[in-house]
Each structure stands twice: as C-alpha cells, then as structure tokens.
Design an enzyme around this catalytic site. Sequence first.
Site, PDB file in Angstrom:
ATOM      1  N   LYS A 243     -11.879   0.301  -1.917  1.00  0.00           N
ATOM      2  CA  LYS A 243     -10.896   1.044  -2.463  1.00  0.00           C
ATOM      3  C   LYS A 243     -11.381   1.149  -4.113  1.00  0.00           C
ATOM      4  O   LYS A 243     -12.226   1.794  -4.364  1.00  0.00           O
ATOM      5  CB  LYS A 243      -9.769   0.311  -2.357  1.00  0.00           C
ATOM      6  CG  LYS A 243      -9.294   0.311  -0.923  1.00  0.00           C
ATOM      7  CD  LYS A 243      -8.017  -0.128  -0.456  1.00  0.00           C
ATOM      8  CE  LYS A 243      -7.500   0.196   0.886  1.00  0.00           C
ATOM      9  NZ  LYS A 243      -7.940   0.380   1.803  1.00  0.00           N
TER      10      LYS A 243
ATOM     11  N   SER B 250       0.674  -1.279  -0.170  1.00  0.00           N
ATOM     12  CA  SER B 250      -0.097  -0.076   0.082  1.00  0.00           C
ATOM     13  C   SER B 250       0.779   1.194   0.005  1.00  0.00           C
ATOM     14  O   SER B 250       0.155   2.400  -0.304  1.00  0.00           O
ATOM     15  CB  SER B 250      -1.018  -0.062   1.183  1.00  0.00           C
ATOM     16  OG  SER B 250      -0.366  -0.035   2.371  1.00  0.00           O
TER      17      SER B 250
ATOM     18  N   HIS C  18      -5.583  -3.601  -2.411  1.00  0.00           N
ATOM     19  CA  HIS C  18      -4.999  -2.580  -3.328  1.00  0.00           C
ATOM     20  C   HIS C  18      -4.959  -3.270  -4.787  1.00  0.00           C
ATOM     21  O   HIS C  18      -4.758  -2.570  -5.906  1.00  0.00           O
ATOM     22  CB  HIS C  18      -4.009  -1.927  -3.004  1.00  0.00           C
ATOM     23  CG  HIS C  18      -3.960  -0.933  -1.983  1.00  0.00           C
ATOM     24  ND1 HIS C  18      -4.472   0.447  -2.280  1.00  0.00           N
ATOM     25  CD2 HIS C  18      -3.696  -1.074  -0.740  1.00  0.00           C
ATOM     26  CE1 HIS C  18      -4.653   1.065  -0.864  1.00  0.00           C
ATOM     27  NE2 HIS C  18      -4.114  -0.001   0.095  1.00  0.00           N
TER      28      HIS C  18
HETATM   29  C1  LIG Z   1      -3.367  -3.304   2.526  1.00  0.00           C
HETATM   30  C2  LIG Z   1      -4.500  -2.936   3.293  1.00  0.00           C
HETATM   31  N1  LIG Z   1      -5.039  -3.848   3.844  1.00  0.00           N
HETATM   32  C3  LIG Z   1      -6.490  -3.523   4.745  1.00  0.00           C
HETATM   33  C4  LIG Z   1      -6.687  -2.173   4.854  1.00  0.00           C
HETATM   34  C5  LIG Z   1      -7.827  -1.784   5.836  1.00  0.00           C
HETATM   35  O1  LIG Z   1      -9.015  -1.888   4.783  1.00  0.00           O
HETATM   36  P1  LIG Z   1     -10.192  -1.000   5.410  1.00  0.00           P
HETATM   37  O2  LIG Z   1     -10.045   0.225   5.170  1.00  0.00           O
HETATM   38  O3  LIG Z   1     -11.423  -1.644   4.888  1.00  0.00           O
HETATM   39  O4  LIG Z   1     -10.251  -1.283   6.690  1.00  0.00           O
HETATM   40  C6  LIG Z   1      -6.084  -1.141   3.980  1.00  0.00           C
HETATM   41  C7  LIG Z   1      -6.318   0.225   4.162  1.00  0.00           C
HETATM   42  O5  LIG Z   1      -6.082   1.162   4.063  1.00  0.00           O
HETATM   43  C8  LIG Z   1      -4.830  -1.644   3.203  1.00  0.00           C
HETATM   44  O6  LIG Z   1      -4.271  -0.552   2.666  1.00  0.00           O
END
Ligand SMILES: Cc1ncc(COP(=O)(O)O)c(C=O)c1O
Length: 393
Positions: A241, A182, A210
């Site tokens: 996303k 991310s 992502h």
């Molecule tokens: C790689 C990754 N996993 C999990 C999440 C968490 O997802 P959520 O925003 O639905 O809590 C994010 C969010 O920023 C993320 O980038």
Amino acid sequence: MDFPFHQDVIKQLQADGLFRSLRRVEPDPHGHSGRVMIGGRSVILLASNNYLGLADHPRIKEAAMTAIQEYGFGSGASRLISGNGPSHEALEKRIAQFKQTEAALIFSTGYMANLGILSCLIPSEGLVVADRLCHASLIDGCRMSGCRFRVYEHGDLDQLERLLVKKPANQPTLIVTDGVFSMDGDIAPLPKLIELAERHGAVVFVDDAHATGVIGKNGRGTLEHFGLKPGSVIQMGTLGKALGCFGAYVAGSRVLIDFLINKAKTFIYTTALPPAVTAAALAAFDVLEKEPQLRERLWQNRNYYADGLKSLGFDILNSETPIIPIMIGDDRLAMIVSQRLLEAGVFAPAIRPPTVPKGTSRIRTTIMAPHTREDIDHVLESLGQIARSLRIR
Ligand SMILES: Cc1ncc(COP(=O)(O)O)c(C=O)c1O
C-alpha cells in the site's frame, strides 16, 4: 468445467446489481501516478492504496532492477528450504527497527499473513474478539483459529468489554482490529483497546495495512499515531500500500517470530518473495525516512479534499485518514455515481456488499500525495454536479 450452481450465483448477483467484473487500468502516459488510463482516457485515480506514489519511485524501481540483475527473479523455494536470501533478512531487520520491535517476519501478502498468523496464534480453547468492520482476511483468520470467535459492533468498546467480562480469567484471548479501517477510513481506538486488553488479560492484534507509511509522525502506524510503545501489541502490516511494493509483515517479540516461523502455515508452505520485491521494499523504507515531504503532501491533500467534501454536504462517516468514503446507501445509485464520475474523468469505484454492510454502499475514495490541487478541485466540482443532478444531498 464448472458446476451448474455457478451460473445460478452469477445470475443472482446480476439480478441484485452486485455482479463484479474486472476493469483494465493502464499507467498514465505522462508518468503521473495520481492518474491512470481507462478506456483510452487519462482519469484522476481515487482508488489506489499507493498513497505516497512510491509504486513508481525511481529509487524503488532501481532497487528492484539491481536485485533482478544480481539474483534473477524468482526465489526458487520457501524461506525454510532455500529461498531465504540476504534481502529477506535485511528487510525483516529494517521492519523491526521501523516498528521498534525485537523482530519481524515477512509474508507473501497481507491476506496470507492474517490467515497464517491468526490460525496459530492462540490455542483452540482461546477466545478471539474482532471489530465487525475488520478486513475480510482478519475475519477469515479469526475463523481459522478454531477458537470461540465473537464480533463487536464497530468501535463499540462497551460491547467488547461485556464479551471480555464473561470469559474465564485465564482463557487466552485476542482482540483483533484494523489500525485504519479500510472502508471507513477511521482509526481504531487503540489506547482504549490496550487498556481493556490489559484489564482482562488479553493481547491486541492490529492490522496496520493502511496505517503503515501514513499515520504517526514518522509513518510508523497506529501505535506511533497514539504515542504508544509496542509492548504487548502484535502489529501486522502490508508492503503493497503506502510502501508501493508487495508483501506483508508482522512485528513483535523474538519469541513470537520464532513461533510463527515454525507454526504459520502460510509462511512455511509457500515460495519466498522474489528478492527484487524485498529489495524494493527495503528501498521504500529508505524513501519513507528520507522524504517526509511526501507524507506531508499526502496529509495536505487529504485535509483539503475532506474539507471540500464536507462543505459540499457529503457524509464521509468518521474518516480521519486518506481513505474517505462518500456514503450513498443504495447499491445501484452508488454504481451510477461512480459511472458519472468516470465520465467526468475521475476513477472512484462504488463499494457494495458484501465488502461493506448492506445499505452502506459508497464511493470509496483514496487521496494520494501526487494528486495536484487542480485534480482535487476537479473531483470536488464533479461530485457537486453529480450530486445535484441525482438529488442525493
Ligand atoms: C486492512 C487490510 N488487511 C489486509 C489486507 C490484505 O493485504 P494484501 O493486499 O497484501 O493481501 C488488506 C488489503 O486490501 C487490507 O485492507
């Protein structure tokens, strides 16, 4: 009421230039999802995970409004009590089809999915190994597993193998990775991770937050990107996303899903997603399938922008996706670049520790399908000018 140490922490963060505060972001008055209003000005948005612009897609909005008319807003209870409606089940069926797995289960957020799944997935005598750059929710989930937890340097498969070689052959083992990282925007070497897992009796857990809707021929994520079958991989992803909605899912075998329904606390002890959210997500999967031109546009924009940044001499690490970091290094300098960009009409926040390792502060930019060529040219021109004036290249 607060504790005296709260003030101390705040003061320290301020002294270190790491204090964070919220910024109000409003929609663009002309409905352009690649732009937002900040401080009364319309600016180009380079800080959203709404990669395809689906968050305000007419079909998705309509699906949500229709569901509100039919079901009201709140779901009223957890899934296991009385909160399980037809659209929750339909969405899970759709996700399983999309991910080509036997079953799927939705969670309220990606953070909750990772905490809930990882904290029960393997018994406490197991071993959990994760890439150092995994998202905070994965790292927290690994810690909550109660297992021995080891981290390998980003992408360092030799180190990973050394950790796997040392463990007893029959120790339950999980390899945890982001599909698309991310903050760096690179893609996990999934074929090699699976090969290592098979050789050492481990299972791979991939977070496709992502990757879902973004990579792979049909946007199905990291496995599709590499032409791999779901097989022994556990895939998690988010709906907030590229799908432009809210919530998260895990896809895998029927046994896995039945296990999680019974054991994942963040699934059991929380209110079910509102039907408007699940109905919107169902519509988002339709749009993903029926409008592949959105993904094509996203990738055209991504490649044009990444080429432009490289020809200006910026270090974009090993980004291979619409997440493109612009490496700055120093925390304060990153803040200055972000501020100058905003003055030039471009919203791209600086990302600093603890979100990224010390000394790797950066401007994290994300490109979207709705960005126009003029928007991207303006961003590149502004970045070039700022870099020249600050002598950072
Ligand atoms: C790689 C990754 N996993 C999990 C999440 C968490 O997802 P959520 O925003 O639905 O809590 C994010 C969010 O920023 C993320 O980038």
